[in-house]
Enzyme design. Sequence first.
Site, PDB file in Angstrom:
ATOM      1  N   LEU A 136       0.845  -1.198   0.000  1.00 50.62           N
ATOM      2  CA  LEU A 136       0.000   0.000   0.000  1.00 50.62           C
ATOM      3  C   LEU A 136       0.879   1.247   0.000  1.00 50.62           C
ATOM      4  O   LEU A 136       1.666   1.461   0.926  1.00 50.62           O
ATOM      5  CB  LEU A 136      -0.904   0.003   1.233  1.00 50.62           C
ATOM      6  N   HIS A 187       6.844   2.526  12.318  1.00 44.62           N
ATOM      7  CA  HIS A 187       7.432   3.757  11.802  1.00 44.62           C
ATOM      8  C   HIS A 187       6.425   4.896  11.968  1.00 44.62           C
ATOM      9  O   HIS A 187       5.207   4.687  11.896  1.00 44.62           O
ATOM     10  CB  HIS A 187       7.772   3.562  10.321  1.00 44.62           C
TER      11      HIS A 187
END
Length: 344
Positions: free
Chosen positions: A126, A230
């Site tokens: 994605l 992240h």
Amino acid sequence: MKVIRPIKSSDYDALFDIANESGIGFTSLPVNEALLKRKIEQSQLSFAKDINEPCDESYLFVMEETDTEEVVGTSAIASTVGLDDAFYHYHLSKVVHASRELNIYNTVDILTLCNDYTGVSEICTLFLRQSAREGSNGRLLSKFRFLFMMEHAQRFSDTVIAEMRGISDENGQSPFWQWLEEHFFSMDFPTADYLTGIGQKQFIAELMPKYPIYVSLLSKQAQAVIGKVHEKTKPALQMLEKEGFICRGYVDIFDAGPTVEANLKHIRTAQTSCKMAIKINDKLATQGREYFAINTKVADFRGVCTRLSIDEEHDIVFINQAAADALGLENGQQIRFAPTTFRT
């Protein structure tokens, strides 16, 4: 209008640009011409198959701006993982060291290399380009997959996973991998990540420690990032958690990012989706709320975000002409749809 469709051979240049823009840590899109073209070819073969159960299919989609035909994002589903190449994770669990005589009882976290997710489906790859990060585009690029999987459930496993990008710095250095590199490997994180992305995984089996790793023996920096995502991945994780995905202690072997899972039929967008015949009526459609909608096709699949008005009494849904055209549908044909946001 943004529309989701299967990738085509002519989309290679756009996919290559996306691979470059995605950066280190985005393992499923390495900057490699041969691999990217193979991914496109495999996807085209998967969409063309008439199957009753999942095997090794991989479905790669792109998001396209209908006015300019510019590809602004990509998203994918792997029908199964680990059937051709080993699919590795670390599983975070506990062991107990205890002595009744000495009245000592200690629990210790360990990481065990495993292949527990072999055979499940994975949502992956994605990436939405910076220029398109607005409105509902990001959610459409992610959530349409749950509608596609629900509509064609025979093509997928009951269990669906998503590997979330772990913590690394602006130079692509992972604190977790730095510890592994120092003790077991002689290559940096970007190199290991790239090799995995192009399918060269043999080094993992050859060099990765075979026995459980005691977390307390890792560096403090490595311990601190286990199961963390992240900064840029936090919104994606939050969205999946709202859909019902949870982490059961599995983390990536390179950056220790979490892997989350859900049962397909319990994913909120899939579970609440409806399937009805359409009636094209611009005026009535605009009176409804926003939905993610897909047609029920495979090779000619299309997905959009649009306003719909539901007539439950007659089991039809009103859609505007532009959305119907984008989906490649006429009056009487069916769509599967789910709300873009859930009311609490």
